[in-house]
Design a protein around this motif. Structure first.
Motif, PDB file in Angstrom:
ATOM      1  N   THR A 116       0.833  -1.205   0.000  1.00  0.00           N
ATOM      2  CA  THR A 116       0.000   0.000   0.000  1.00  0.00           C
ATOM      3  C   THR A 116       0.865   1.252   0.000  1.00  0.00           C
ATOM      4  N   VAL A 121      -2.788  -1.194  -5.124  1.00  0.00           N
ATOM      5  CA  VAL A 121      -4.145  -1.352  -4.605  1.00  0.00           C
ATOM      6  C   VAL A 121      -4.530  -2.818  -4.678  1.00  0.00           C
ATOM      7  N   PRO A 153      -6.199   6.299 -11.258  1.00  0.00           N
ATOM      8  CA  PRO A 153      -6.078   6.880  -9.923  1.00  0.00           C
ATOM      9  C   PRO A 153      -7.204   7.852  -9.605  1.00  0.00           C
ATOM     10  N   ASP A 154      -7.319   8.175  -8.339  1.00  0.00           N
ATOM     11  CA  ASP A 154      -8.240   9.216  -7.905  1.00  0.00           C
ATOM     12  C   ASP A 154      -7.708  10.570  -8.396  1.00  0.00           C
ATOM     13  N   SER A 173     -14.520  16.103  -7.519  1.00  0.00           N
ATOM     14  CA  SER A 173     -13.463  15.324  -6.867  1.00  0.00           C
ATOM     15  C   SER A 173     -13.791  13.843  -6.972  1.00  0.00           C
ATOM     16  N   PRO A 175     -12.516  10.681  -5.194  1.00  0.00           N
ATOM     17  CA  PRO A 175     -11.650  10.346  -4.056  1.00  0.00           C
ATOM     18  C   PRO A 175     -11.052   8.951  -4.070  1.00  0.00           C
ATOM     19  N   GLN A 176     -11.534   8.065  -4.945  1.00  0.00           N
ATOM     20  CA  GLN A 176     -11.058   6.681  -4.937  1.00  0.00           C
ATOM     21  C   GLN A 176     -10.633   6.243  -6.328  1.00  0.00           C
ATOM     22  N   PRO A 177      -9.606   5.374  -6.437  1.00  0.00           N
ATOM     23  CA  PRO A 177      -9.315   4.767  -7.743  1.00  0.00           C
ATOM     24  C   PRO A 177     -10.502   3.918  -8.207  1.00  0.00           C
ATOM     25  N   PHE A 178     -10.598   3.711  -9.491  1.00  0.00           N
ATOM     26  CA  PHE A 178     -11.659   2.861 -10.035  1.00  0.00           C
ATOM     27  C   PHE A 178     -11.145   2.215 -11.311  1.00  0.00           C
ATOM     28  N   GLU A 263     -15.906  11.284 -14.398  1.00  0.00           N
ATOM     29  CA  GLU A 263     -14.965  10.159 -14.495  1.00  0.00           C
ATOM     30  C   GLU A 263     -14.437  10.016 -15.919  1.00  0.00           C
ATOM     31  N   ASP A 398     -16.313  -0.666  -9.921  1.00  0.00           N
ATOM     32  CA  ASP A 398     -15.816  -0.287  -8.601  1.00  0.00           C
ATOM     33  C   ASP A 398     -14.871  -1.362  -8.099  1.00  0.00           C
ATOM     34  N   LEU A 399     -13.956  -0.970  -7.198  1.00  0.00           N
ATOM     35  CA  LEU A 399     -13.010  -1.952  -6.682  1.00  0.00           C
ATOM     36  C   LEU A 399     -13.690  -2.953  -5.770  1.00  0.00           C
TER      37      LEU A 399
END
Length: 401
Positions: A116, A121, A153-154, A173, A175-178, A263, A398-399
Motif C-alpha cells: 500500500t 491497490v 487513480p483518484d 473530486s 476520491p477513490q481509484p476505479f 470520471e 468499482d473496486l
C-alpha cells in the motif's frame, strides 16, 4: 632431561643414582653405611636441580621465539528472525518479491502495508487477488470474455460545461481509484451477453444518410457498415448498456456500471492536447478524416488519414498514458449522467438525480465526427432509448471486493 652434546635433539635421562657429567666419585669412609640414606637423598636433590636447570635453559642467542597468544573476539548475539524479516520487507520495492513472501504466509499485515505504501491497490479479479498500481496501464479481467480493465487513480476534475450561450467551469473530486474498460465493449463481448442473458434487442438504429434518421432494419448485429467481432458494438441504447452491465455484475460478483461524466473526463484528460490538435487526431483514434472524405466529400475532416472509413477494431491506435484506447473517435460513449437544466443557473453538475426518461450524455466523438466534436470537453445528449450507429459504451467497475 639434559640435551646431549653427542646427538643434537637427543636427551639423556636424569635417573636417581646416576652421576651427573663431571661429578667426582665420593670416597668411602667409615660409617658410610650408616649415612647412605642421607647421601642418597642429597644426590637426588642435586640431580633434580640439574634436570630443572637443563630443561629451563634459555635459548641460545639469535634463536627465534614466538610467544603464544590468545585473542578473544566478541561474538554478536544471534539476530531475531522476525526483526530481520521486517527489515527485509521495509527495504523491498519489488512487487513480485513481496507477493512471493505473501504467498508463503510471511507477515501478511506488514507486507500488505508495504504494498500500500508503494502505491499498489488490492483488488479481486475473478478468483484471484491482485496488487495493481493505479495509472500503470496494467490490465486485468474478471473472466475470459469479460472486458479488459485498467486501474485509474483518484483525482480532481476541472472541465468546461456548455449550458446555453455561456460555458462555465465545473469542478469535481474523485476520491477513490476505479477500474475502466481499456477498450469500448466489442461485438464479440456483447454477443455473449445476448446469448446468455436472453436480452431482446428491438430492430431499428439511427443512421446518417446523409441526414439523421431511423433505419428500421438495422441493429447491433448489422449497424449499416462492415464490422469485425473485435470492432466496438454500435446501435446500443443507454438501456441496452445498463442491461449488459447488470448481467456482467451478476456473473462476476463485481459492480459494473457506466462512467459518470466527470470520471470520463478524468480518464481522457491525459489526451487533451492530442484531442485539440486536428493533425494529431489520426494517431489516437478514428474519426472523420481524409479516408472518410473520399466517401463523404461534404464532411469536415481532420487533415490526416487514419485508414478507416467507419469503426476500427478496438486498440488500433495509440493508447493514453494510463493505457486506454479509443477515447477519441470510433464511437460516442454513453455515460451515466444527465445534462444540467439550462434554465437553472448554477445547477450542480452532475445533477444529483436523473429521471429514467431524461436524456443522457455521450462523450468522445465517433468515426463520423469532425475534429471539433472530438475535443475533451465535447458532449452530445441523447434520449436513453435511442440506438445510433455512432454510439457504443465503455464499462467502469468499482473496486469493491
Amino acid at each position: 632431561m639434559i640435551p646431549s652434546r653427542d646427538a643434537p635433539g637427543l636427551q639423556r635421562r636424569c635417573l636417581p643414582g646416576t652421576s651427573l657429567p663431571g661429578a667426582r666419585p665420593q670416597p668411602k669412609s667409615p660409617g658410610a653405611g650408616r649415612s647412605l640414606p642421607a647421601i642418597a637423598a642429597g644426590i637426588g636433590l642435586v640431580m633434580a636441580a640439574a634436570c630443572a636447570t637443563a630443561q629451563t635453559k634459555p635459548p641460545q642467542q639469535g634463536a627465534a621465539t614466538v610467544a603464544p597468544t590468545l585473542k578473544l573476539l566478541p561474538v554478536a548475539p544471534p539476530r531475531d528472525a522476525a526483526v530481520e524479516m521486517a527489515e527485509r520487507i521495509a527495504g523491498t520495492t519489488d512487487r513480485a518479491a513481496l507477493l512471493e513472501l505473501l504467498a508463503a504466509g510471511v507477515d501478511k499485515s506488514r507486507i500488505t502495508s508495504r504494498l500500500t505504501a508503494l502505491g499498489y491497490v488490492d483488488l479481486a479479479a475473478g478468483s484471484t487477488r491482485l496488487w495493481i498500481k493505479p495509472g500503470s496501464g496494467e490490465g486485468f479481467r474478471d473472466c475470459a470474455d469479460c472486458p479488459e480493465l485498467v486501474l485509474v487513480p483518484d483525482g480532481d476534475v476541472r472541465m468546461q460545461l456548455s449550458t446555453g450561450a455561456t460555458p462555465r467551469t465545473v469542478e469535481a473530486s474523485l476520491p477513490q481509484p476505479f477500474a475502466v474498460g481499456r477498450f469500448e465493449v466489442t461485438r464479440a463481448q456483447y454477443r455473449v451477453f445476448v446469448a446468455q442473458s436472453g436480452h431482446v434487442v428491438e430492430l431499428g438504429c439511427h443512421v446518417r444518410e446523409p441526414v439523421w434518421k431511423l433505419s428500421p432494419t438495422l441493429s447491433w448485429q448489422d449497424s449499416g457498415y462492415p464490422q469485425t467481432e473485435n470492432d466496438p458494438v454500435a446501435c446500443v441504447s443507454h438501456g441496452d448498456a445498463k442491461a449488459y452491465l447488470a448481467w456482467l455484475s451478476k456473473r462476476t460478483g463485481q459492480r459494473y456500471r457506466l462512467l459518470t461524466d466527470p470520471e470520463w473526463h478524468h480518464v481522457a484528460a491525459a489526451s487533451a492536447k492530442e484531442m485539440a490538435d486536428p493533425s494529431r487526431l489520426c494517431a489516437i483514434g478514428n474519426g472523420a478524416d481524409q479516408t472518410a472524405k473520399a466517401a463523404h466529400p461534404s464532411w469536415t475532416v481532420a487533415p490526416c488519414r487514419d485508414g478507416h472509413r467507419t469503426t476500427a477494431p478496438v486498440g488500433s491506435f495509440a493508447p493514453s498514458a494510463w493505457g486506454l484506447s479509443d477515447l477519441s473517435g470510433n464511437l460516442w460513449e454513453w455515460v451515466d449522467t444527465c445534462p444540467p437544466d439550462p434554465s437553472v443557473p448554477g445547477q450542480p453538475f452532475p445533477p444529483p438525480i436523473c429521471r429514467e426518461e431524461e436524456g443522457r450524455i455521450l462523450r468522445g466523438g465517433s468515426w463520423a465526427d469532425p475534429p471539433a466534436a472530438r475535443m475533451l470537453d465535447s458532449r452530445i445528449v441523447s434520449e436513453p432509448g435511442i440506438r445510433d450507429q455512432v454510439a457504443g459504451f465503455r464499462v467502469a467497475r468499482d473496486l469493491g471486493n
